[in-house]
Design a protein around this motif. Structure first.
Motif, PDB file in Angstrom:
ATOM      1  N   ASN A 122      10.031 -17.892 -17.485  1.00  0.00           N
ATOM      2  CA  ASN A 122      10.420 -17.247 -16.305  1.00  0.00           C
ATOM      3  C   ASN A 122      10.387 -15.760 -16.441  1.00  0.00           C
ATOM      4  O   ASN A 122       9.911 -14.829 -15.732  1.00  0.00           O
TER       5      ASN A 122
ATOM      6  N   ASN B  60       5.205 -30.487 -20.523  1.00  0.00           N
ATOM      7  CA  ASN B  60       5.698 -30.904 -19.161  1.00  0.00           C
ATOM      8  C   ASN B  60       6.415 -29.623 -18.627  1.00  0.00           C
ATOM      9  O   ASN B  60       6.366 -29.540 -17.371  1.00  0.00           O
ATOM     10  N   ILE B  61       7.453 -29.208 -19.009  1.00  0.00           N
ATOM     11  CA  ILE B  61       8.169 -28.121 -18.868  1.00  0.00           C
ATOM     12  C   ILE B  61       7.228 -26.826 -18.110  1.00  0.00           C
ATOM     13  O   ILE B  61       7.354 -26.222 -17.075  1.00  0.00           O
TER      14      ILE B  61
ATOM     15  N   SER C 271      12.302 -22.168 -21.152  1.00  0.00           N
ATOM     16  CA  SER C 271      12.310 -22.017 -19.610  1.00  0.00           C
ATOM     17  C   SER C 271      12.617 -20.435 -19.393  1.00  0.00           C
ATOM     18  O   SER C 271      12.052 -19.777 -18.383  1.00  0.00           O
TER      19      SER C 271
ATOM     20  N   ASP D   8       3.976 -27.069 -17.412  1.00  0.00           N
ATOM     21  CA  ASP D   8       3.273 -27.553 -16.358  1.00  0.00           C
ATOM     22  C   ASP D   8       4.028 -27.508 -14.913  1.00  0.00           C
ATOM     23  O   ASP D   8       3.507 -27.218 -13.762  1.00  0.00           O
ATOM     24  N   LYS D   9       5.267 -27.925 -14.833  1.00  0.00           N
ATOM     25  CA  LYS D   9       6.158 -27.875 -13.899  1.00  0.00           C
ATOM     26  C   LYS D   9       6.609 -26.612 -13.290  1.00  0.00           C
ATOM     27  O   LYS D   9       6.839 -26.473 -12.158  1.00  0.00           O
ATOM     28  N   MET D  10       6.472 -25.594 -14.264  1.00  0.00           N
ATOM     29  CA  MET D  10       6.548 -24.162 -13.865  1.00  0.00           C
ATOM     30  C   MET D  10       5.417 -23.472 -13.832  1.00  0.00           C
ATOM     31  O   MET D  10       5.464 -22.159 -13.293  1.00  0.00           O
ATOM     32  N   ASN D  11       4.390 -24.271 -13.345  1.00  0.00           N
ATOM     33  CA  ASN D  11       2.984 -23.916 -12.988  1.00  0.00           C
ATOM     34  C   ASN D  11       2.780 -22.645 -14.058  1.00  0.00           C
ATOM     35  O   ASN D  11       1.904 -21.686 -13.443  1.00  0.00           O
TER      36      ASN D  11
END
Length: 124
Positions: free
Chosen positions: A36, A58-59, A32, A61-64
């Motif tokens: 970022n 998945n992380i 992450s 994907d969730k963070m676009n």
């Protein structure tokens, strides 16, 4: 202007530290933090995460950002950064020009932030 994209490699298992890329540093996972930093960079237009881990993908994907499922062949301890980058370039070659710059961001550098990335790109 040249397009600048990033590739974040984050395989599931590390030889010395299990699930290294999802370990936390100052409350955030290493993956992450890397994502970022890439997102906050003023110079990187698109971020890709290469992993053989469904959780890491998945992380991403969730963070676009753009998750790329890594093959077992590229998730071995013997796989080099060169192998991974070469495969990545082959996969994206139709989407980007030959002049596209790829920034390789390892999750195991959590103290590196978007300012460091932008400074390095300017120097480059």
């Amino acid at each position: 202007m040249q397009e600048i994209i990033s590739l974040i490699p984050a395989k599931k298992n590390s030889t010395r530290l299990k699930n290294k890329n999802i370990k936390k540093y100052k409350g955030q996972t290493l993956i992450s933090i890397a994502i970022n930093a890439s997102i906050k960079s003023k110079m990187i237009s698109k971020t890709f995460v290469s992993s053989d881990s469904t959780l890491i993908l998945n992380i991403a994907d969730k963070m676009n950002v753009n998750p790329i499922k890594r093959s077992k062949k590229l998730a071995k301890n013997s796989t080099t950064a060169d192998d991974l980058i070469y495969n990545f370039v082959k996969e994206i070659s139709k989407e980007f020009s030959k002049n596209t710059i790829i920034v390789y961001l390892q999750p195991t550098s959590p103290k590196r932030n978007h300012r460091h990335i932008d400074q390095a790109i300017k120097i480059f």
